[in-house]
Design a protein around this motif. Structure first.
Motif, PDB file in Angstrom:
ATOM      1  N   HIS A   1      -6.432  41.609  25.335  1.00 57.61           N
ATOM      2  CA  HIS A   1      -5.815  42.796  25.942  1.00 57.61           C
ATOM      3  C   HIS A   1      -4.606  42.396  26.797  1.00 57.61           C
ATOM      4  O   HIS A   1      -3.525  42.973  26.669  1.00 57.61           O
ATOM      5  CB  HIS A   1      -6.874  43.503  26.790  1.00 57.61           C
ATOM      6  CG  HIS A   1      -6.354  44.667  27.569  1.00 57.61           C
ATOM      7  ND1 HIS A   1      -6.485  45.964  27.128  1.00 57.61           N
ATOM      8  CD2 HIS A   1      -5.686  44.736  28.748  1.00 57.61           C
ATOM      9  CE1 HIS A   1      -5.920  46.778  28.010  1.00 57.61           C
ATOM     10  NE2 HIS A   1      -5.437  46.058  29.005  1.00 57.61           N
TER      11      HIS A   1
ATOM     12  N   THR B   1      -0.622  43.072  25.843  1.00 51.19           N
ATOM     13  CA  THR B   1       0.170  43.930  26.735  1.00 51.19           C
ATOM     14  C   THR B   1       1.425  43.206  27.222  1.00 51.19           C
ATOM     15  O   THR B   1       2.514  43.773  27.236  1.00 51.19           O
ATOM     16  CB  THR B   1      -0.691  44.372  27.934  1.00 51.19           C
ATOM     17  OG1 THR B   1      -1.859  45.035  27.429  1.00 51.19           O
ATOM     18  CG2 THR B   1       0.073  45.321  28.841  1.00 51.19           C
TER      19      THR B   1
ATOM     20  N   HIS C   1      -5.884  47.932  24.649  1.00 53.87           N
ATOM     21  CA  HIS C   1      -4.427  47.742  24.835  1.00 53.87           C
ATOM     22  C   HIS C   1      -3.677  48.975  24.348  1.00 53.87           C
ATOM     23  O   HIS C   1      -2.809  49.509  25.046  1.00 53.87           O
ATOM     24  CB  HIS C   1      -3.974  46.500  24.064  1.00 53.87           C
ATOM     25  CG  HIS C   1      -2.517  46.484  23.733  1.00 53.87           C
ATOM     26  ND1 HIS C   1      -1.542  46.184  24.664  1.00 53.87           N
ATOM     27  CD2 HIS C   1      -1.857  46.763  22.574  1.00 53.87           C
ATOM     28  CE1 HIS C   1      -0.361  46.268  24.082  1.00 53.87           C
ATOM     29  NE2 HIS C   1      -0.515  46.618  22.833  1.00 53.87           N
TER      30      HIS C   1
ATOM     31  N   VAL D   1      -1.463  51.517  26.696  1.00 56.84           N
ATOM     32  CA  VAL D   1      -0.019  51.591  26.472  1.00 56.84           C
ATOM     33  C   VAL D   1       0.380  52.985  25.998  1.00 56.84           C
ATOM     34  O   VAL D   1       1.439  53.498  26.355  1.00 56.84           O
ATOM     35  CB  VAL D   1       0.421  50.513  25.451  1.00 56.84           C
ATOM     36  CG1 VAL D   1       1.844  50.740  24.983  1.00 56.84           C
ATOM     37  CG2 VAL D   1       0.304  49.132  26.075  1.00 56.84           C
TER      38      VAL D   1
ATOM     39  N   TYR E   1       2.012  47.809  31.426  1.00 51.05           N
ATOM     40  CA  TYR E   1       1.718  48.917  30.507  1.00 51.05           C
ATOM     41  C   TYR E   1       2.936  49.831  30.358  1.00 51.05           C
ATOM     42  O   TYR E   1       3.249  50.293  29.265  1.00 51.05           O
ATOM     43  CB  TYR E   1       0.517  49.717  31.014  1.00 51.05           C
ATOM     44  CG  TYR E   1      -0.737  48.899  31.123  1.00 51.05           C
ATOM     45  CD1 TYR E   1      -1.342  48.368  29.988  1.00 51.05           C
ATOM     46  CD2 TYR E   1      -1.314  48.621  32.344  1.00 51.05           C
ATOM     47  CE1 TYR E   1      -2.482  47.593  30.081  1.00 51.05           C
ATOM     48  CE2 TYR E   1      -2.452  47.848  32.447  1.00 51.05           C
ATOM     49  CZ  TYR E   1      -3.034  47.337  31.315  1.00 51.05           C
ATOM     50  OH  TYR E   1      -4.147  46.566  31.398  1.00 51.05           O
TER      51      TYR E   1
ATOM     52  N   ALA F   1       5.505  48.049  28.198  1.00 49.81           N
ATOM     53  CA  ALA F   1       5.090  48.047  26.793  1.00 49.81           C
ATOM     54  C   ALA F   1       5.226  49.442  26.188  1.00 49.81           C
ATOM     55  O   ALA F   1       5.632  49.588  25.028  1.00 49.81           O
ATOM     56  CB  ALA F   1       3.646  47.564  26.685  1.00 49.81           C
ATOM     57  N   HIS F   2       4.921  50.464  26.976  1.00 47.00           N
ATOM     58  CA  HIS F   2       5.001  51.849  26.477  1.00 47.00           C
ATOM     59  C   HIS F   2       6.423  52.184  26.035  1.00 47.00           C
ATOM     60  O   HIS F   2       6.649  52.666  24.920  1.00 47.00           O
ATOM     61  CB  HIS F   2       4.539  52.797  27.595  1.00 47.00           C
ATOM     62  CG  HIS F   2       4.679  54.238  27.266  1.00 47.00           C
ATOM     63  ND1 HIS F   2       3.785  54.904  26.446  1.00 47.00           N
ATOM     64  CD2 HIS F   2       5.616  55.157  27.610  1.00 47.00           C
ATOM     65  CE1 HIS F   2       4.158  56.160  26.327  1.00 47.00           C
ATOM     66  NE2 HIS F   2       5.266  56.346  27.020  1.00 47.00           N
TER      67      HIS F   2
END
Lengths: 245, 209
Positions: free
Chosen positions: A79, A83, B37, B41, B69, B72-73
Motif C-alpha cells: 500500500h 501510493t 491504495h 487515492v 494520497y 497520487a490522486h
C-alpha cells in the motif's frame, strides 16, 4: 448324585472402589467429544464445560496466524509503496501531457478552452491560460506576470503536480518569480542573498529543475477578450544569466 | 503398501497446507494492498478529503506539503488543480440526494453568492472534459452568472435551453460539476476556517428522461 455347588463368588465389598462413570477427568480435547447428556440425568451441560469453548476456538487454531500477520505486513508495505510511487508511475501526468505542446522556457498563451481544445482534464473554461514548461538546469528562469483581475492566479508546478509557488490577484498586480536550479550552483546569487535591496516588483525565488508555470486569467466575456489576451501575451518565461538579478 | 499410501497422504496434506498458506498470503497482500491504495487515492479519507453535501474537496490539493494520497490522486487524473493555498476546489459527481449525475436528467444548482471574491461553476463529463454544445457554454463565473439582488442564484443543467443561467449537458453521460472559490492570498489557516463555514449550493434533480 453329585451335589451341585455354586462357585464361590468374590467378596465385592473388599475390592477397591472403582471410580464412578463421569468422575474421571477427561483430557480437554476429549471432553469436547463427550457423549451428549442423557435426558433426565443430572449432569453438567456440555456447553458450560471448558471443552465447548475449545471446540468453538478450534477453527481459529487451524488458522496459520504467522501467515496472516506476514500478509498484513506485506499488504501495508505494498500500500505504501504503491501510493508513493503513483505520481512517478502515472501514465499521463499533466507535465507529460503538456511536454510536447510547450517549448522550453517560453510562455504560450493557450487558446480558449473548448471541446477538442482542452489540454488537461478539469481545466475550467471560465479562465484563460498561459503556460510555460520551464527547465532551469542550464540557467535560472524568470517569470513575469500581471495579476490585476480578481480570479487571476500564477502557479508554478513541479513535474509531479505539486505547487511550488502560488499567487493570486492582489493590490500589487505585477509578479516576478525567479526559478533557480536545485543543484546549488546558483545559490546565493539573488539580490537579497547578496545583501542588496530588490527595488523591482514583488518577487520570489524558488528552487526547481523542471515543471510547469500556469497563469490563469478570468474570462469576463466577449468585450474583455482583447484585454485578457494582452495580459496573457505580456506574461513571460525566459532563461536569464546566472549573475543577473 | 499401506505405509506408502500413508506417506503420500501426509505429503499431499503438507503440500496443500503450504499452498493454501501462500494463496492466503498473496491474496491478502495483492487484494488488500492494491485495493486499499486504490480506495485511498480514488475516494480519499477524512484526512485528505472534505465533504459538504454532494461536494468533495481535496484539502491539500497542489500544495507543497500535500499528502501522498492527494499527489497520487491528481497524478492519476493528469490534472493541474488550483493550489488550495489560494483557492478551494469542490467537485460533485452526485446530486444532493446521493444519486449519480447524468446528462439524461435535468438539475438545478441553487445557492447564495459566496464570500470569496471570485468563483466559477463548470460542468464536465465524467472524465473531466468540457461538453460540446452549440451555445458554447461551459461555465459560469461570478463575472458572467446572473445573480438576484438578494445574492441568490440558480444554474440549470439540462440538454435543452432553459431561461436564466443554463449550462447545456448534451449527451455526455456521467457528469461532474466543479466549483472553484478563489480567495486570493490568504493564510492556510484562514482558508481552512472558510472551508469549514462554507455554505455550498444544493444540486437538485428536476426530472429524468
Amino acid at each position: 448324585m453329585k451335589e451341585f455347588r455354586l462357585p464361590k463368588l468374590p467378596n465385592f465389598d473388599r475390592l477397591p472402589k472403582l471410580p464412578r462413570p463421569g468422575s474421571i477427568p477427561l483430557p480437554k480435547r476429549l471432553a469436547a467429544l463427550a457423549a451428549p447428556p442423557i435426558p433426565g440425568r443430572n449432569e453438567t451441560p456440555v456447553t458450560n464445560s471448558p471443552g465447548a469453548l475449545q471446540s468453538l476456538l478450534k477453527p481459529l487454531r487451524a488458522i496459520n496466524w504467522r501467515i496472516i500477520f506476514a500478509a498484513l505486513t506485506g499488504m501495508a508495505i505494498l500500500h505504501i509503496v504503491a501510493t508513493l510511487a503513483a505520481p512517478y508511475l502515472a501514465m499521463a501526468t499533466a507535465f507529460e501531457r503538456m511536454r510536447a505542446a510547450l517549448p522550453v522556457n517560453t510562455m504560450v498563451a493557450m487558446p480558449q478552452i473548448e471541446p477538442g481544445a482542452q489540454p488537461l482534464p478539469y481545466l475550467s473554461p471560465a479562465l484563460r491560460y498561459a503556460m510555460c514548461r520551464f527547465d532551469s538546469s542550464k540557467a535560472p528562469v524568470q517569470i513575469d506576470a500581471e495579476l490585476n483581475a480578481l480570479g487571476s492566479s500564477l502557479t508554478i508546478y513541479s513535474t509531479d503536480g505539486e505547487a511550488l509557488y502560488a499567487a493570486a490577484a492582489s493590490e500589487s498586480p505585477s509578479y516576478r518569480v525567479k526559478i533557480l536550479p536545485t543543484d546549488g550552483r546558483f545559490l546565493g546569487l539573488t539580490p537579497e542573498a547578496r545583501g542588496l535591496q530588490n527595488k523591482e516588483v514583488p518577487s520570489a525565488t524558488i528552487q526547481a529543475q523542471r515543471g510547469l508555470v500556469v497563469l490563469a486569467i478570468p474570462e469576463h466575456g466577449q468585450s474583455y477578450q482583447r484585454i485578457v489576451q494582452q495580459t496573457l501575451d505580456a506574461a513571460s518565461c525566459r532563461a536569464v544569466p546566472a549573475a543577473g538579478s | 503398501m499401506h505405509f506408502q499410501i500413508y506417506k503420500l497422504k501426509q505429503f499431499l496434506r503438507r503440500f496443500f497446507r503450504i499452498l493454501s498458506d501462500w494463496a492466503i498470503f498473496i491474496g491478502v497482500v495483492l487484494i488488500g494492498g492494491i485495493g486499499s491504495h486504490w480506495y485511498m487515492v480514488h475516494a480519499g479519507s477524512v484526512f485528505s478529503v472534505h465533504h459538504i453535501g454532494p461536494w468533495e474537496s481535496w484539502t491539500n490539493a497542489a500544495r507543497h506539503d500535500s499528502d501522498p494520497y492527494t499527489r497520487a490522486h491528481f497524478a492519476r487524473l493528469g490534472m493541474l488543480p488550483m493550489s488550495s493555498s489560494i483557492s478551494r476546489t469542490y467537485v460533485a459527481r452526485e446530486d444532493s440526494d446521493g444519486a449519480d449525475l447524468y446528462s439524461s436528467c435535468d438539475y438545478t444548482i441553487e445557492g447564495h453568492d459566496f464570500a470569496a471574491p471570485w468563483w466559477s461553476i463548470t460542468v464536465f463529463d465524467g472524465d473531466g472534459a468540457v461538453i460540446p454544445n452549440p451555445a458554447g457554454r461551459y461555465a459560469f463565473s461570478r463575472d458572467t452568472v446572473a445573480i438576484e439582488p438578494n445574492g441568490h442564484f440558480v444554474v440549470s443543467l439540462a440538454r435543452d435551453a432553459r431561461p436564466g443561467n443554463w449550462l447545456p449537458t448534451g449527451g455526455a453521460g456521467r457528469l461532474s460539476i466543479m466549483l472553484v472559490l478563489q480567495d486570493g492570498n490568504i493564510s492556510i489557516a484562514e482558508n481552512q476556517r472558510r472551508a469549514e463555514d462554507e455554505a455550498l449550493p444544493s444540486i437538485t434533480k428536476v426530472k429524468c428522461r
